[in-house]
Design a protein around this motif. Structure first.
Motif, short mmCIF file in Angstrom:
data_model
loop_
_atom_site.label_atom_id
_atom_site.label_comp_id
_atom_site.label_asym_id
_atom_site.label_seq_id
_atom_site.Cartn_x
_atom_site.Cartn_y
_atom_site.Cartn_z
N SER A 113 0.72 -1.25 -0.11
CA SER A 113 -0.02 0.02 -0.11
C SER A 113 0.80 1.42 0.01
CB SER A 113 -1.11 -0.07 1.25
OG SER A 113 -1.85 1.14 1.23
N SER A 114 0.37 2.25 -0.90
CA SER A 114 1.49 3.21 -0.96
C SER A 114 0.65 4.50 -0.43
CB SER A 114 1.51 3.65 -2.49
OG SER A 114 0.66 3.99 -2.96
N ASP A 117 -2.57 5.45 -2.29
CA ASP A 117 -3.63 4.57 -2.10
C ASP A 117 -4.29 5.18 -0.95
OD1 ASP A 117 -2.98 2.49 -3.81
OD2 ASP A 117 -1.75 1.53 -2.58
N ARG A 120 -6.16 8.26 -1.79
CA ARG A 120 -7.40 8.13 -2.63
C ARG A 120 -8.56 7.52 -1.54
NH1 ARG A 120 -3.90 6.61 -6.94
NH2 ARG A 120 -3.32 4.58 -6.06
#
Length: 147
Positions: A113-114, A117, A120
């Motif tokens: 997961s970045s 992400d 968003r």
């Protein structure tokens, strides 16, 4: 950063407009046992945004993990509301800072997961709760907001 504009700031009524022009009585009014007050919605929004944007694991453990996701008390004066509104916008500016470079967006927050992400998800979460605030204002006869 322009690709993130709609996720964090556009797409619906200006955040400032949604939050402006309200009295302490209006932001603390609970319309039914099934709803939160406008204050509680923004409190929740700002808390989650702060946890995500600052990556504050201690705050997450002290609040979210303990199911303290909404305020336990109502503000006693309008300044508390104003401070909360400003804290939300500080956090929004901090979220924008994450969009300044691809390297920051690619920062891994959890395995697989970045930060992109996370942002968003934050945008969707914010839109959901701002929609609830607008709906509360509509039911209270306070929408569209003047100004």
């Amino acid at each position: 950063m322009s690709g993130w504009h709609g996720l964090l700031e556009g797409e619906y009524a200006a955040r400032r407009q949604i939050l402006d022009g309200l009295t302490l009585e209006q932001v603390t009014q609970v319309l039914s046992p099934q709803t939160h007050s406008i204050y509680a919605e923004l409190y929740h929004l700002e808390l989650w945004q702060r946890i995500l944007v600052t990556r504050d694991e201690d705050l997450y453990e002290r609040t979210w993990q303990q199911d303290i996701r909404y305020p336990t008390q109502v503000p006693t004066d309008l300044q508390e509301w104003t401070d909360l509104v400003e804290a939300f916008f500080v956090g929004l500016r901090q979220a924008y800072e994450w969009t300044a470079s691809q390297e920051r967006l690619d920062h891994e927050t959890d395995p697989g997961s970045s930060m992109a992400d996370v942002l968003r998800g934050l945008a969707v979460h914010n839109a959901y709760h701002f929609g609830k605030i607008v709906a509360l204002r509509q039911v209270m006869g306070l929408w569209p907001a003047s100004g």
